[in-house]
Scaffold this motif. Structure first.
Motif, PDB file in Angstrom:
ATOM      1  N   SER A   1      26.481  49.483  34.260  1.00  0.00           N
ATOM      2  CA  SER A   1      25.097  49.400  33.905  1.00  0.00           C
ATOM      3  C   SER A   1      25.160  48.674  32.555  1.00  0.00           C
ATOM      4  CB  SER A   1      24.156  50.565  33.783  1.00  0.00           C
ATOM      5  OG  SER A   1      23.157  50.292  33.137  1.00  0.00           O
ATOM      6  N   GLY A   2      24.295  47.426  32.397  1.00  0.00           N
ATOM      7  CA  GLY A   2      24.273  46.643  31.284  1.00  0.00           C
ATOM      8  C   GLY A   2      25.651  45.974  30.849  1.00  0.00           C
ATOM      9  N   LYS A   3      26.629  45.797  31.696  1.00  0.00           N
ATOM     10  CA  LYS A   3      28.012  45.341  31.356  1.00  0.00           C
ATOM     11  C   LYS A   3      28.237  44.104  32.225  1.00  0.00           C
ATOM     12  CE  LYS A   3      28.896  48.781  28.829  1.00  0.00           C
ATOM     13  NZ  LYS A   3      29.158  48.439  27.352  1.00  0.00           N
ATOM     14  N   ALA A   4      28.975  43.022  31.685  1.00  0.00           N
ATOM     15  CA  ALA A   4      29.415  41.966  32.572  1.00  0.00           C
ATOM     16  C   ALA A   4      30.933  41.788  32.569  1.00  0.00           C
ATOM     17  CB  ALA A   4      28.950  40.860  31.801  1.00  0.00           C
ATOM     18  N   GLU A   5      31.818  42.989  32.130  1.00  0.00           N
ATOM     19  CA  GLU A   5      33.042  42.996  32.152  1.00  0.00           C
ATOM     20  C   GLU A   5      33.478  43.093  33.693  1.00  0.00           C
ATOM     21  OE1 GLU A   5      31.701  45.122  29.617  1.00  0.00           O
ATOM     22  OE2 GLU A   5      31.853  43.445  28.223  1.00  0.00           O
ATOM     23  N   LEU A   6      34.520  42.580  34.122  1.00  0.00           N
ATOM     24  CA  LEU A   6      34.807  42.555  35.614  1.00  0.00           C
ATOM     25  C   LEU A   6      35.241  43.931  35.767  1.00  0.00           C
ATOM     26  CD1 LEU A   6      36.888  39.278  35.735  1.00  0.00           C
ATOM     27  CD2 LEU A   6      34.788  39.683  36.849  1.00  0.00           C
ATOM     28  N   PRO A   7      35.099  44.415  36.915  1.00  0.00           N
ATOM     29  CA  PRO A   7      35.541  45.755  37.352  1.00  0.00           C
ATOM     30  C   PRO A   7      37.010  45.773  37.728  1.00  0.00           C
ATOM     31  CG  PRO A   7      34.457  44.647  39.098  1.00  0.00           C
ATOM     32  CD  PRO A   7      34.278  43.739  37.923  1.00  0.00           C
ATOM     33  N   ALA A   8      37.720  47.057  37.783  1.00  0.00           N
ATOM     34  CA  ALA A   8      39.148  47.266  37.819  1.00  0.00           C
ATOM     35  C   ALA A   8      39.779  46.656  38.997  1.00  0.00           C
ATOM     36  CB  ALA A   8      39.459  48.919  37.849  1.00  0.00           C
ATOM     37  N   ASN A   9      38.967  46.468  40.132  1.00  0.00           N
ATOM     38  CA  ASN A   9      39.480  45.913  41.334  1.00  0.00           C
ATOM     39  C   ASN A   9      39.180  44.550  41.418  1.00  0.00           C
ATOM     40  OD1 ASN A   9      36.682  46.045  41.829  1.00  0.00           O
ATOM     41  ND2 ASN A   9      36.886  46.207  43.863  1.00  0.00           N
ATOM     42  N   ALA A  10      38.857  43.652  40.314  1.00  0.00           N
ATOM     43  CA  ALA A  10      38.519  42.346  40.596  1.00  0.00           C
ATOM     44  C   ALA A  10      39.494  41.336  41.072  1.00  0.00           C
ATOM     45  CB  ALA A  10      37.855  41.829  39.138  1.00  0.00           C
ATOM     46  N   ALA A  11      40.783  41.791  40.604  1.00  0.00           N
ATOM     47  CA  ALA A  11      41.899  40.773  40.774  1.00  0.00           C
ATOM     48  C   ALA A  11      42.112  40.731  42.303  1.00  0.00           C
ATOM     49  CB  ALA A  11      43.225  41.411  40.030  1.00  0.00           C
ATOM     50  N   GLU A  12      42.022  41.970  43.062  1.00  0.00           N
ATOM     51  CA  GLU A  12      42.319  42.247  44.343  1.00  0.00           C
ATOM     52  C   GLU A  12      41.140  41.451  45.178  1.00  0.00           C
ATOM     53  OE1 GLU A  12      41.902  46.152  45.219  1.00  0.00           O
ATOM     54  OE2 GLU A  12      43.223  46.835  43.841  1.00  0.00           O
ATOM     55  N   GLU A  13      39.828  41.499  44.730  1.00  0.00           N
ATOM     56  CA  GLU A  13      38.752  40.724  45.413  1.00  0.00           C
ATOM     57  C   GLU A  13      38.826  39.310  44.968  1.00  0.00           C
ATOM     58  OE1 GLU A  13      36.448  42.541  47.334  1.00  0.00           O
ATOM     59  OE2 GLU A  13      37.967  44.016  46.912  1.00  0.00           O
ATOM     60  N   VAL A  14      39.342  38.785  43.667  1.00  0.00           N
ATOM     61  CA  VAL A  14      39.444  37.528  43.615  1.00  0.00           C
ATOM     62  C   VAL A  14      40.549  36.737  44.583  1.00  0.00           C
ATOM     63  CG1 VAL A  14      40.343  35.743  41.923  1.00  0.00           C
ATOM     64  CG2 VAL A  14      38.538  37.328  41.415  1.00  0.00           C
ATOM     65  N   ALA A  15      41.624  37.425  44.798  1.00  0.00           N
ATOM     66  CA  ALA A  15      42.707  37.205  45.643  1.00  0.00           C
ATOM     67  C   ALA A  15      42.216  37.022  47.198  1.00  0.00           C
ATOM     68  CB  ALA A  15      43.789  38.079  45.602  1.00  0.00           C
ATOM     69  N   LYS A  16      41.398  37.661  47.548  1.00  0.00           N
ATOM     70  CA  LYS A  16      40.701  37.754  48.883  1.00  0.00           C
ATOM     71  C   LYS A  16      39.992  36.229  48.979  1.00  0.00           C
ATOM     72  CE  LYS A  16      39.751  42.618  49.850  1.00  0.00           C
ATOM     73  NZ  LYS A  16      38.622  43.580  50.041  1.00  0.00           N
ATOM     74  N   VAL A  17      39.340  36.013  47.997  1.00  0.00           N
ATOM     75  CA  VAL A  17      38.574  34.538  47.840  1.00  0.00           C
ATOM     76  C   VAL A  17      39.543  33.438  47.672  1.00  0.00           C
ATOM     77  CG1 VAL A  17      36.740  33.377  46.675  1.00  0.00           C
ATOM     78  CG2 VAL A  17      36.590  35.751  46.912  1.00  0.00           C
ATOM     79  N   VAL A  18      40.546  33.541  47.200  1.00  0.00           N
ATOM     80  CA  VAL A  18      41.411  32.344  46.905  1.00  0.00           C
ATOM     81  C   VAL A  18      42.343  32.286  48.305  1.00  0.00           C
ATOM     82  CG1 VAL A  18      43.410  31.831  45.805  1.00  0.00           C
ATOM     83  CG2 VAL A  18      41.837  32.617  44.582  1.00  0.00           C
ATOM     84  N   ALA A  19      42.369  33.275  49.100  1.00  0.00           N
ATOM     85  CA  ALA A  19      43.120  33.299  50.410  1.00  0.00           C
ATOM     86  C   ALA A  19      42.215  32.509  51.285  1.00  0.00           C
ATOM     87  CB  ALA A  19      43.656  34.642  50.837  1.00  0.00           C
ATOM     88  N   LYS A  20      40.742  33.140  51.320  1.00  0.00           N
ATOM     89  CA  LYS A  20      40.178  32.384  52.252  1.00  0.00           C
ATOM     90  C   LYS A  20      39.768  30.986  52.031  1.00  0.00           C
ATOM     91  CE  LYS A  20      36.941  33.164  55.496  1.00  0.00           C
ATOM     92  NZ  LYS A  20      37.216  33.233  56.721  1.00  0.00           N
ATOM     93  N   LEU A  21      39.540  30.531  50.728  1.00  0.00           N
ATOM     94  CA  LEU A  21      39.514  29.354  50.465  1.00  0.00           C
ATOM     95  C   LEU A  21      40.766  28.218  51.013  1.00  0.00           C
ATOM     96  CD1 LEU A  21      37.130  27.351  49.449  1.00  0.00           C
ATOM     97  CD2 LEU A  21      38.176  27.525  47.071  1.00  0.00           C
ATOM     98  N   ALA A  22      41.945  28.765  50.644  1.00  0.00           N
ATOM     99  CA  ALA A  22      42.905  28.387  51.049  1.00  0.00           C
ATOM    100  C   ALA A  22      43.145  27.833  52.686  1.00  0.00           C
ATOM    101  CB  ALA A  22      44.358  29.023  50.629  1.00  0.00           C
ATOM    102  N   GLU A  23      42.457  29.081  53.440  1.00  0.00           N
ATOM    103  CA  GLU A  23      42.541  28.761  54.877  1.00  0.00           C
ATOM    104  C   GLU A  23      41.381  27.598  55.215  1.00  0.00           C
ATOM    105  OE1 GLU A  23      41.331  32.644  56.565  1.00  0.00           O
ATOM    106  OE2 GLU A  23      43.257  33.559  55.868  1.00  0.00           O
ATOM    107  N   GLU A  24      40.519  27.514  54.420  1.00  0.00           N
ATOM    108  CA  GLU A  24      39.281  26.647  54.818  1.00  0.00           C
ATOM    109  C   GLU A  24      39.069  25.750  53.550  1.00  0.00           C
ATOM    110  OE1 GLU A  24      36.138  28.389  57.292  1.00  0.00           O
ATOM    111  OE2 GLU A  24      37.330  30.329  57.056  1.00  0.00           O
ATOM    112  N   PRO A  25      39.934  24.935  53.231  1.00  0.00           N
ATOM    113  CA  PRO A  25      39.732  24.168  51.820  1.00  0.00           C
ATOM    114  C   PRO A  25      38.587  23.389  51.941  1.00  0.00           C
ATOM    115  CG  PRO A  25      41.649  23.302  53.026  1.00  0.00           C
ATOM    116  CD  PRO A  25      41.255  24.465  53.759  1.00  0.00           C
ATOM    117  N   ALA A  26      37.746  23.024  53.001  1.00  0.00           N
ATOM    118  CA  ALA A  26      36.332  22.063  52.965  1.00  0.00           C
ATOM    119  C   ALA A  26      35.337  22.726  52.456  1.00  0.00           C
ATOM    120  CB  ALA A  26      36.465  21.383  54.136  1.00  0.00           C
TER     121      ALA A  26
END
Length: 160
Positions: A67-92
């Motif tokens: 609440s009231g915070k904008a700091e990334l949560p502890a699991n942010a690195a894992e979630e960001v990795a999912k996005v990076v992998a998905k975009l690598a699969e579909e770069p368009a």
């Protein structure tokens, strides 16, 4: 008669001086206001105010914030990795980020917190190697996440 002409010339001179001053003031104010509206906006604001992009499908990732915070949560690195992998699969495709907030606090503060959360996620994605021009930020149509306050304090990320 000559004194009357001098008085008339003096009055006309003052009148024309006032008119010139008013015209100069109007031109100056117009230039000042026009200059202010044409100034560049910070990049984060431009991204948020860009034309709306429709959300397609379900979010790939949801990051939940305190609440009231904008700091990334502890699991942010894992979630960001999912996005990076998905975009690598579909770069368009692009990455679309939407920030949400709960009802705690004032509307203006909540909107800023939701935006700060989305910017934090965008920065993490760019730091992970996603080109900044592949990341778009969207202001959600409904900024409240729902009845559950924890669910409301989130950022959704889609690859579309």
């Amino acid at each position: 008669m000559e004194q009357e002409d001098d008085n008339q010339n003096l009055v006309l001179g003052i009148l024309f001086g006032i008119i010139a001053l008013v015209i100069g003031l109007v031109i100056g104010l117009t230039a000042y206001v026009t200059g202010q509206t044409n100034t560049a906006k910070p990049a984060a604001v431009e991204a948020v105010e860009a034309p709306e992009i429709a959300e397609i499908g379900e979010p790939l990732v949801k990051l939940y914030f305190d609440s009231g915070k904008a700091e990334l949560p502890a699991n942010a690195a894992e979630e960001v990795a999912k996005v990076v992998a998905k975009l690598a699969e579909e770069p368009a495709k692009i990455v679309l980020i939407s920030g949400y907030h709960d009802e705690t606090g004032g509307a203006a503060v909540n909107a800023e917190v939701a935006k700060a959360r989305a910017v934090a996620v965008k920065d993490a994605l760019v730091a992970a190697g996603i080109p900044a021009d592949k990341v778009a930020m969207r202001k959600p149509a409904i900024t409240l996440g729902g009845a559950d306050a924890a669910e409301a304090r989130r950022v959704e990320v889609r690859v579309q």
